[in-house]
Write a protein that holds these residues in place. Sequence first.
Motif, PDB file in Angstrom:
ATOM      1  N   TYR A 207       0.704  -1.055  -0.036  1.00  9.28           N
ATOM      2  CA  TYR A 207      -0.093  -0.018  -0.089  1.00  9.28           C
ATOM      3  C   TYR A 207       0.756   1.150   0.100  1.00  9.28           C
ATOM      4  O   TYR A 207       1.839   1.391   0.780  1.00  9.28           O
ATOM      5  CB  TYR A 207      -0.761   0.098   1.233  1.00  9.28           C
ATOM      6  CG  TYR A 207      -1.765   1.301   1.216  1.00  9.28           C
ATOM      7  CD1 TYR A 207      -3.050   1.203   0.618  1.00  9.28           C
ATOM      8  CD2 TYR A 207      -1.509   2.333   2.014  1.00  9.28           C
ATOM      9  CE1 TYR A 207      -3.997   2.212   0.556  1.00  9.28           C
ATOM     10  CE2 TYR A 207      -2.503   3.660   1.725  1.00  9.28           C
ATOM     11  CZ  TYR A 207      -3.704   3.296   1.205  1.00  9.28           C
ATOM     12  OH  TYR A 207      -4.497   4.385   1.289  1.00  9.28           O
ATOM     13  N   GLU A 208       0.470   2.198  -0.900  1.00 12.47           N
ATOM     14  CA  GLU A 208       1.278   3.496  -0.905  1.00 12.47           C
ATOM     15  C   GLU A 208       0.587   4.377   0.045  1.00 12.47           C
ATOM     16  O   GLU A 208      -0.058   5.097  -0.328  1.00 12.47           O
ATOM     17  CB  GLU A 208       1.240   3.872  -2.323  1.00 12.47           C
ATOM     18  CG  GLU A 208       1.926   3.051  -3.434  1.00 12.47           C
ATOM     19  CD  GLU A 208       2.270   3.493  -4.753  1.00 12.47           C
ATOM     20  OE1 GLU A 208       1.982   4.969  -4.803  1.00 12.47           O
ATOM     21  OE2 GLU A 208       2.508   2.803  -5.746  1.00 12.47           O
ATOM     22  N   TRP A 209       1.375   4.302   1.139  1.00 13.30           N
ATOM     23  CA  TRP A 209       0.993   5.548   2.294  1.00 13.30           C
ATOM     24  C   TRP A 209       1.327   6.843   1.716  1.00 13.30           C
ATOM     25  O   TRP A 209       2.118   7.193   1.105  1.00 13.30           O
ATOM     26  CB  TRP A 209       1.780   5.334   3.617  1.00 13.30           C
ATOM     27  CG  TRP A 209       1.504   3.767   4.167  1.00 13.30           C
ATOM     28  CD1 TRP A 209       2.031   2.749   3.934  1.00 13.30           C
ATOM     29  CD2 TRP A 209       0.163   3.585   4.761  1.00 13.30           C
ATOM     30  NE1 TRP A 209       1.633   1.822   4.599  1.00 13.30           N
ATOM     31  CE2 TRP A 209       0.441   2.238   5.044  1.00 13.30           C
ATOM     32  CE3 TRP A 209      -0.895   4.193   5.669  1.00 13.30           C
ATOM     33  CZ2 TRP A 209      -0.491   1.695   6.004  1.00 13.30           C
ATOM     34  CZ3 TRP A 209      -1.846   3.710   6.274  1.00 13.30           C
ATOM     35  CH2 TRP A 209      -1.607   2.188   6.484  1.00 13.30           C
ATOM     36  N   GLN A 210       0.520   7.767   2.119  1.00 12.66           N
ATOM     37  CA  GLN A 210       0.510   9.188   1.544  1.00 12.66           C
ATOM     38  C   GLN A 210       1.503   9.931   2.715  1.00 12.66           C
ATOM     39  O   GLN A 210       1.127  10.000   3.800  1.00 12.66           O
ATOM     40  CB  GLN A 210      -0.719   9.952   1.749  1.00 12.66           C
ATOM     41  CG  GLN A 210      -0.605  11.499   1.050  1.00 12.66           C
ATOM     42  CD  GLN A 210      -2.069  11.889   1.169  1.00 12.66           C
ATOM     43  OE1 GLN A 210      -2.924  11.571   1.258  1.00 12.66           O
ATOM     44  NE2 GLN A 210      -2.089  13.463   0.256  1.00 12.66           N
ATOM     45  N   THR A 211       2.700  10.410   2.523  1.00  9.99           N
ATOM     46  CA  THR A 211       3.588  10.828   3.340  1.00  9.99           C
ATOM     47  C   THR A 211       3.403  12.391   3.118  1.00  9.99           C
ATOM     48  O   THR A 211       2.668  13.035   1.968  1.00  9.99           O
ATOM     49  CB  THR A 211       5.066  10.387   3.109  1.00  9.99           C
ATOM     50  OG1 THR A 211       5.299  10.797   1.646  1.00  9.99           O
ATOM     51  CG2 THR A 211       5.133   9.016   3.603  1.00  9.99           C
ATOM     52  N   ARG A 212       3.894  13.505   4.034  1.00 10.09           N
ATOM     53  CA  ARG A 212       3.854  14.673   3.646  1.00 10.09           C
ATOM     54  C   ARG A 212       5.198  15.321   4.340  1.00 10.09           C
ATOM     55  O   ARG A 212       5.892  14.766   5.009  1.00 10.09           O
ATOM     56  CB  ARG A 212       2.580  15.209   4.514  1.00 10.09           C
ATOM     57  CG  ARG A 212       2.799  15.021   6.128  1.00 10.09           C
ATOM     58  CD  ARG A 212       1.590  15.716   7.056  1.00 10.09           C
ATOM     59  NE  ARG A 212       1.875  17.269   6.831  1.00 10.09           N
ATOM     60  CZ  ARG A 212       1.477  18.042   7.722  1.00 10.09           C
ATOM     61  NH1 ARG A 212       0.568  17.866   8.468  1.00 10.09           N
ATOM     62  NH2 ARG A 212       1.599  19.226   7.417  1.00 10.09           N
TER      63      ARG A 212
END
Length: 206
Positions: free
Chosen positions: A170-175
């Motif tokens: 799963y491609e986690w949304q980073t910030r």
Amino acid sequence: MKREAIQRKMENRTPSVIGGKQLTNYSILLPLIEKEGELHLLFEVRSLQMRRQPGEICFPGGKVDRQDQQVIDAAVREAKEELGITGHEIEEVYPFDYMVSPFGMIVHTYVGFLNCPEKRISPNPAEVEEVFTVPLSFFKENDPDVHLVNFDVKPDEGFPYDLIANGRDYEWQTRKMEEYFYKYEDKVIWGLTARVLYAFIESLQE
């Protein structure tokens, strides 16, 4: 549940932050004081004996307690306690913006004017190492240095990857978060204080 019951609940509901019950409310004051013919912002240096963030620069403020009837009361109460002044010496307190911190806090901010000379201020040594002021014009004329901080996602051990699409892939949304740094003489203002300060100065330029 019937449609009418849901309609009544929605009609009488005041919107709030989702997950807000798990957040801690803090209230801070941006104190303005007349000095040398112009307005200055007053800052505190946290006591070196403090358990959290000793020696860091901040505005007066703290956690909203049960004794505070309104959020604004916490900002004024903390300013009185930390600066050793009376409520009569804090005038014209106005609500500014609030911030939801990624560290579990809602930070309510207020702007107020100190109706006393700087020498009248007697910081509480248990909380405040020293106070200092910076001309408001300095911040209007000098932009902060900006650096980025990366927030990476790291699920706990035992996270149920089998319940989500793409599992472990799963491609986690980073910030990225901007951190502001103001340098004035030998002082460095950064972190939450600089973030609030930056927003306040931006509002004055609009």
